[in-house]
Design an enzyme around this catalytic site. Sequence first.
Site, PDB file in Angstrom:
ATOM      1  CG  HIS A   1      -1.982  -1.032   1.208  1.00 15.39           C
ATOM      2  ND1 HIS A   1      -2.803  -1.253   0.132  1.00 15.39           N
ATOM      3  CD2 HIS A   1      -2.331  -1.951   2.154  1.00 15.39           C
ATOM      4  CE1 HIS A   1      -3.624  -2.267   0.410  1.00 15.39           C
ATOM      5  NE2 HIS A   1      -3.348  -2.704   1.621  1.00 15.39           N
TER       6      HIS A   1
ATOM      7  CG  ASP B   1      -2.953  -8.454   0.592  1.00 14.64           C
ATOM      8  OD1 ASP B   1      -2.137  -8.714   1.495  1.00 14.64           O
ATOM      9  OD2 ASP B   1      -3.999  -7.810   0.792  1.00 14.64           O
TER      10      ASP B   1
END
Length: 304
Positions: free
Chosen positions: A121, A158
């Site tokens: 992220h 993910d």
Amino acid sequence: MPVFTHSACLGHDTGPGHPESSQRLAAVIQALHDALPTLDWREAPRASRGQLLSVHDAALLDAILERAPDTLTHLDPDTVLSPSSGEAALRAAGAGIAAVDAVMAGNSDTAFCAVRPPGHHATGGQAMGFCLFNNVAVAAAHALDRHGLARVAIADFDVHHGNGTQAIFEADPRVLYLSSHQNGLFPHSGGARERGVGNVMNLPLPPGTGSRMFQEAWVERLLPELEAFRPQLVLISAGFDAHWRDPLAQMQLDADDYAWLTGELRAIAQQHAAGRVVSTLEGGYDLQALRECSVAHLRALGAG
């Protein structure tokens, strides 16, 4: 098979009750030691400032490394900086660099990075979503810059979209970014129309997606993109939070699904990349699922 880790990664303190705790990494390391006793454990080095600057702004490095807090400090509601976080972040990013060097040297076809904090992220200029530096992006940039590769693929399974990885490479055709993730979750990105310069392929999946839909999606959409790209190196953002036990998502995968996909990615790497695969741990917030999935993942990478 080399596994890169460092005790500093356990020292990154996110505070009581935080889902991204040191217990996650401890569970993975113990499970791998128990199930795969022949793994080649190696100490992750620190990433250098220059290596981090290949994908991150100097201001972010300074915020993480030069202003170490005396107590826990929230960079945002989810992302925590502790006195030991800078060292952990340096080792987590350095693990990917060392793993790339290992597979490029031919010491092993595959390598795994058992590290935290996770990374996918983190954008060029912002830590977010539990992530400080973007570990897989640093590894990809190292493969391009140090080893002169022309085609590096990043496969991200993910359950959350790797917005940071996409943002870093979406204008770089040397990097193919492929992501399957649950639609509607943090960070609320990763739509199918986000294509970069033709090097981004996102596959948002609905809550409740199980094995059949997940595997069909990869077979029909993402694996053909990877095959056509003919990668010289495959990097994996290995988050195990699409497992049915995970508390932060609502997908219905199990360890066999991760083993299957890992095998498919490895087969393409064997065809085009001399078998070179480097995987780095991302999310996964149920300890039992983490144990099962990490062992299944490494077995499919050729360990054991």
